[in-house]
Write a protein that holds these residues in place. Structure first.
Motif: not given
Length: 621
Positions: A87-88, A219-220, A531-537
């Motif tokens: 993802l980028r 990529p993120i 995006e979702g997962l990176p923000a939460l983690v």
């Protein structure tokens, strides 16, 4: 997850996989990754059978699955890199003149290569040091498990160089290497100043460097890694070796074993047509009423999400089955895209949401509680979206629309019943404590394969192999983000930023309400950008302790931030989910831009209700 978006991808996924620069080299790796994925499922299934059937738990199963899991994550990351599936953000890159895009992309590749080169010595040292740690059940050195990290990094480095020199001119590659090297020299020269600056240097590396990387198309996962690496190397006395340990910790949680298995379940859902069977049944049941097809669309996303756990799988299953009939009834394509995107955001809290599984692992919250709460929260959001859809369909033409005969509905129900049962099995088993999310995911995969083979036409061995490889690639991309994000979160925590945020939050007028409002804004923005997962983690280790200090129930706060993050995920002009829905529905983003905002506002209304009334989230616990 091969579907790409226009503004949040790592390039176009080639239809001809053999045309990829690393295809010949990666084919054996793909075979091995498929075998590892199959081994994870078989091991977990063996553990379930030994525990529930013969009542003799196999204590070594978890360790064996963990060894396969870390290797699967790293090889999957390499496969995803070769397939251009990391993802980028490419939105800003595409704004550049054509002649500059190649140079910036080559520089991004060199930045990724620099990260891997800098990390490789530490990964090999980490693997060597783990030789002196023996696993509890198998009694083998832990090196056998963590060796997957240096092997995966080495493989990704080779692929990056191959892509760079085959996809870009030598001059652009050399220029990119010079730019990256020059930046590293400048950072090294000012390292004393960075050390003295303290948290200011942390902000520079973890915000500015990450932002530059995102804008350049890095990529993120690599953006997080580069920001953390630069901070440790140039602004602290912490060895890079520690970062490898944090990445290993982030990618190795036993709870996360269910992530690739649920990803595989989503692939099975797509291939067998189980999702389409559900859509067809709902269409026959309520498709004849005004706004009926909108109800079917939103309800299908709600139910299908309970099987696949993946927004991509949900939208790709529902849209092709419903959009033709919706167009025939006069629904506008932009309106359909708006419902598809926001419906997928609503459904992301429905078990077995991968987001909830990861959040439970990172924040230390019961996944069973998150599943139970997520189901009721999704119902609230579903009702809000349905109400808006009904209002906007008040002028819908119903000419020629007839109620399906009861015989047809009954036939559709018989076909869809095996698929309809699955989400309730998943939610009920986890919420009641009968089985863990990992155990249920394995049972669900076996159930899906069996039902698919018996009732839905079956799956060929070739298709199973493709699904295993696809699952490895998608899981690797997710877990690499998770590993680098957790290492970044650790650096932020060690620098005392969490306490700074806590002090700032405590000083806000309004107390807990101001903190909730601040959290919503933060996760809305991060959902758009990261995006979702990176923000939460990234933010969970910082925000959840603060929420606890305000007396907020962790499950209630989890629902607030997950919903806020999902809204940001679907909000244009940056939200990845919006562009993904446009690509799946074959509608230009410019056309759908205006139609989605009323539905975004409806989700925000639902979010406010969830925040104000905690019993929505925790009343079922």
């Amino acid at each position: 997850m091969t579907a790409a978006t226009e503004d949040f991808v790592i390039g176009e996924v080639s239809e001809n996989l053999d045309a990829r620069p690393g295809s010949a080299l990666m084919r054996p790796v793909e075979v091995f990754a498929a075998m590892l994925m199959a081994a994870v499922v078989i091991l977990l299934l063996g553990g379930v059978i030994s525990r529930y059937v013969i009542n003799t738990p196999l204590v070594w199963v978890e360790e064996a699955a963990s060894i396969c899991f870390i290797w699967l994550a790293m090889l999957g990351s390499a496969i995803a890199l070769d397939r251009n599936e990391h993802l980028r953000l490419t939105l800003f890159l595409r704004l550049l003149p054509q002649r500059l895009q190649g140079a910036v992309e080559a520089t991004a590749l060199m930045a990724m290569a620099a990260f891997l080169i800098a990390m490789l010595p530490a990964t090999y040292e980490y693997a060597y040091e783990e030789w002196f740690i023996t696993s509890a059940a198998l009694h083998i050195p832990n090196t056998f498990r963590v060796a997957g990290i240096p092997v995966g990094f080495t493989m990704m480095l080779c692929l990056l160089l191959l892509h760079a020199f085959r996809g870009h001119s030598v001059s652009n590659v050399v220029l990119g290497a010079v730019v990256v090297g020059a930046m590293a020299l400048v950072f090294w020269f000012f390292s004393d100043m960075f050390l003295e600056a303290g948290n200011a240097s942390l902000a520079f590396f973890l915000i500015v460097i990450v932002a530059l990387g995102l804008a350049a198309g890095v990529p993120i996962a690599f953006c997080f890694g580069l920001g953390t690496l630069c901070y440790l190397a140039f602004a602290s006395f912490v060895p890079v070796y520690v970062m490898v340990g944090r990445m290993d910790e982030g990618m190795s949680s036993v709870i996360l074993l269910s992530v690739p298995v649920f990803v595989l379940l989503g692939c099975i859902l797509d291939k067998t047509g189980m999702g389409k069977a559900i859509v067809d049944f709902l269409g026959s049941l309520i498709g004849h009423v005004k706004a009926g097809m909108s109800y079917v669309l939103l309800s299908s996303l709600f139910i299908v999400s309970g099987i696949s756990g993946s927004k991509v799988s949900d939208m790709a299953t529902v849209a092709p089955a419903l959009f033709p009939e919706m167009k025939r009834r006069g629904n506008k394509p932009p309106e359909m895209i708006a419902q598809l995107a926001t419906g997928a955001a609503m459904a992301d809290t429905v078990p077995p949401s991968i987001v909830l599984i990861v959040l439970g692992a990172v924040a230390g919250i019961s996944i069973a509680d998150l599943f139970a709460s997520g189901f009721t929260v999704a119902i609230v959001l579903l009702l809000v979206l349905m109400a808006l859809a009904r209002f906007r369909a008040r002028h819908e033409s119903m000419a020629g629309v007839r109620r399906a005969p009861l015989k047809t509905i009954a036939q559709m129900l018989v076909i869809a019943a095996p698929a309809l049962v699955l989400p309730f099995i998943i939610r009920g088993s986890v919420s009641s404590g009968i089985a863990t999310a990992t155990e249920v995911s394995t049972i669900a995969v076996v159930y899906g394969l069996a039902i698919g083979a018996i009732l839905y036409g079956g799956i060929s061995l070739r298709d199973i192999y493709k699904m295993l490889v696809e699952t490895a690639a998608m899981s690797g991309a997710i877990l690499l983000i998770l590993g680098t994000a957790l290492s970044m979160a650790w650096a932020i925590t060690q620098a005392g930023v969490g306490q700074t945020i806590a002090d700032f939050s405590a000083g806000l007028p309004g107390g807990v309400f101001s903190f909730i409002a601040m959290s919503i804004v933060i996760f809305l923005i991060l959902g758009c950008v990261l995006e979702g997962l990176p923000a939460l983690v990234l933010m969970s280790p910082l925000m959840f302790p603060i929420a606890a200090s305000f007396g907020l129930h962790p499950v209630h706060y989890a629902m607030i931030v997950v919903v806020a993050m999902n809204i940001g995920l679907m909000a244009p002009p940056i939200g990845i989910g919006f562009y993904l829905a446009c690509r799946i529905g074959n509608v230009a983003p410019d056309e759908a831009l205006r139609a989605i905002w009323p539905y975004i506002l409806a989700l925000i209304v639902g979010l406010v209700l969830i925040a104000i009334f905690p019993w929505i989230s925790i009343g079922v616990l």
